[in-house]
Design a protein around this motif. Structure first.
Motif, short mmCIF file in Angstrom:
data_model
loop_
_atom_site.label_atom_id
_atom_site.label_comp_id
_atom_site.label_asym_id
_atom_site.label_seq_id
_atom_site.Cartn_x
_atom_site.Cartn_y
_atom_site.Cartn_z
N PHE A 149 18.72 11.16 3.71
CA PHE A 149 17.99 10.04 3.14
C PHE A 149 16.52 10.09 3.54
O PHE A 149 15.63 9.81 2.74
N SER A 150 16.26 10.43 4.81
CA SER A 150 14.89 10.43 5.33
C SER A 150 14.03 11.48 4.63
O SER A 150 12.84 11.24 4.35
N LYS A 151 14.61 12.63 4.35
CA LYS A 151 13.86 13.67 3.64
C LYS A 151 13.46 13.20 2.25
O LYS A 151 12.33 13.46 1.79
N ASP A 152 14.35 12.50 1.58
CA ASP A 152 14.02 11.94 0.26
C ASP A 152 12.91 10.89 0.38
O ASP A 152 12.00 10.83 -0.45
N ILE A 153 13.01 10.06 1.41
CA ILE A 153 12.01 9.01 1.62
C ILE A 153 10.62 9.62 1.81
O ILE A 153 9.63 9.14 1.25
N MET A 154 10.55 10.69 2.58
CA MET A 154 9.26 11.32 2.87
C MET A 154 8.55 11.75 1.59
O MET A 154 7.32 11.58 1.46
N THR A 155 9.30 12.29 0.66
CA THR A 155 8.66 12.77 -0.57
C THR A 155 8.49 11.65 -1.59
O THR A 155 7.41 11.50 -2.17
N GLN A 156 9.51 10.83 -1.80
CA GLN A 156 9.45 9.85 -2.88
C GLN A 156 8.54 8.66 -2.59
O GLN A 156 8.07 7.99 -3.51
N TYR A 157 8.30 8.40 -1.31
CA TYR A 157 7.33 7.35 -0.96
C TYR A 157 5.93 7.94 -0.68
O TYR A 157 5.02 7.19 -0.35
N GLY A 158 5.79 9.26 -0.79
CA GLY A 158 4.49 9.87 -0.57
C GLY A 158 4.06 9.93 0.87
O GLY A 158 2.86 10.06 1.17
N LEU A 159 5.00 9.87 1.80
CA LEU A 159 4.65 9.83 3.21
C LEU A 159 4.18 11.19 3.73
O LEU A 159 3.29 11.27 4.57
N THR A 160 4.79 12.26 3.23
CA THR A 160 4.35 13.60 3.65
C THR A 160 2.91 13.84 3.20
O THR A 160 2.07 14.31 3.98
N ALA A 161 2.63 13.48 1.98
CA ALA A 161 1.26 13.64 1.46
C ALA A 161 0.27 12.80 2.24
O ALA A 161 -0.92 13.17 2.36
N ALA A 162 0.74 11.68 2.80
CA ALA A 162 -0.15 10.79 3.56
C ALA A 162 -0.35 11.25 5.00
O ALA A 162 -1.16 10.66 5.72
N GLY A 163 0.39 12.29 5.43
CA GLY A 163 0.18 12.83 6.78
C GLY A 163 1.29 12.56 7.77
O GLY A 163 1.22 13.01 8.92
N TYR A 164 2.35 11.85 7.36
CA TYR A 164 3.50 11.66 8.24
C TYR A 164 4.35 12.93 8.25
O TYR A 164 4.36 13.70 7.28
N GLN A 165 5.06 13.15 9.35
CA GLN A 165 5.95 14.31 9.46
C GLN A 165 7.33 13.84 9.91
O GLN A 165 7.45 13.10 10.89
N PHE A 166 8.36 14.29 9.19
CA PHE A 166 9.73 14.02 9.61
C PHE A 166 10.28 15.27 10.29
O PHE A 166 10.18 16.37 9.75
N ARG A 167 10.85 15.08 11.48
CA ARG A 167 11.40 16.20 12.23
C ARG A 167 12.88 15.97 12.51
O ARG A 167 13.28 14.86 12.86
N THR A 168 13.69 17.01 12.34
CA THR A 168 15.08 16.95 12.75
C THR A 168 15.19 17.34 14.23
O THR A 168 14.28 17.94 14.80
N GLY A 169 16.31 16.98 14.83
CA GLY A 169 16.55 17.29 16.24
C GLY A 169 17.89 16.73 16.64
O GLY A 169 18.77 16.51 15.80
N THR A 170 18.05 16.45 17.90
CA THR A 170 19.29 15.85 18.40
C THR A 170 19.15 14.34 18.45
O THR A 170 18.04 13.79 18.33
#
Length: 291
Positions: A149-170
């Motif tokens: 869901f978070s990966k979709d949010i990053m693209t569809q809300y334009g957050l990646t383009a705005a400079g936010y970064q989503f990272r996976t981890g534990t």
């Protein structure tokens, strides 16, 4: 704790060597583990042994479909794990039992972040919010619903383009990033879910999701192989498994005990059941009062 309850209920007189072994797949995150510990406790009271297998989300369902486990605790249906269940159903029939909690994914912020500025995911694009909000959004592992869901949010809300970064981890990475930010009152977004122990410790406000990308509420259930379920459990015992009802608050409390109070999952489950005997009595009622 187990043997005491077995003696007091009179439900099990078998020796350890004679007990049926139930293979339980458990998603390897602490809130899944504590929930499974409660279910395993009940199964042991019914005179069986539980052999847990800890792995990640999709692998759990693959094991169920391949016949390597008899049940999964807990499956999130219909949204987060629905596709995984569909694949399993191509190989075997399954049955869902009980209601462990009502799970849902969320993006949240600490409640000290002003709601008038940040009430929605869309508000993360405001210039005054971007100046304050940490740009790294630390998630958990691949395969989790919240990660998809978070990966979709990053693209569809334009957050990646705005400079936010989503990272996976534990899960530990996700928790550490959130707690590091809150320790200094930084603004931070946490991709999370209910139930989870952070909710027992911190007031976290859900952000509105106008695009509906986080999905709806899921029922967290015991998902069993229909064939092995009826082989290993009597109809009355199956009713006991179906009676197991917890809540988001209960599981968050159990998760907190395992993560912050130094208890094992089994100890957290046993302590909670000892302190709340009415729940266990209600679940076991079909066996204790067969009429």
């Amino acid at each position: 704790m187990n043997s005491m309850n077995e003696r007091s209920t009179g439900l099990s007189n078998e020796s350890t060597q004679d007990k049926q072994v139930i293979r339980m797949g458990v998603t390897d995150l602490s809130f899944h583990r504590v929930t499974a510990a409660v279910v395993a406790h009940v199964i042991r009271i019914m005179g069986k042994e539980v052999q847990p297998s800890y792995t990640l989300h999709e692998a759990n369902f693959n094991q169920l479909g391949d016949g390597k486990v008899d049940m999964i605790c807990s499956a999130w249906l219909p949204h987060s794990h629905g596709l995984y269940r569909q694949h399993v159903e191509e190989q075997i029939s399954t049955r869902q039992l009980g209601l462990h909690y009502e799970a849902y994914a969320l993006w949240g912020v600490p409640d000290y972040v002003p709601v008038e500025l940040v009430a929605s995911i869309e508000d993360l694009l405001k210039p005054e919010v971007q100046q304050r909000m940490r740009p790294i959004i630390q998630g958990i592992g691949e395969g989790a619903g919240i990660t998809r869901f978070s990966k979709d949010i990053m693209t569809q809300y334009g957050l990646t383009a705005a400079g936010y970064q989503f990272r996976t981890g534990t899960q530990a990475d996700c928790v550490a990033a959130f707690e590091a930010a809150t320790a200094v009152n930084d603004w931070v977004v946490v991709p999370l879910w209910h139930p989870q122990f952070l909710h027992h410790q911190y007031p976290i406000r859900d952000l509105q999701d106008p695009k509906g990308l986080l999905g709806g509420k899921d029922n967290a259930v015991l998902l069993a192989n229909e064939q092995t379920l009826t082989l290993n459990f009597s109809p009355t015992q199956i009713q006991v498994l179906d009676n197991i009802v917890l809540s988001n608050q209960i599981v968050a409390e159990l998760d907190y005990a395992a993560n912050r109070q130094g208890l094992s999952e089994d100890e957290a489950a046993a302590n909670w059941l000892m302190a709340n005997p009415q729940h266990l009595a209600a679940w076991l009622a079909p066996l204790l009062n067969p009429s």
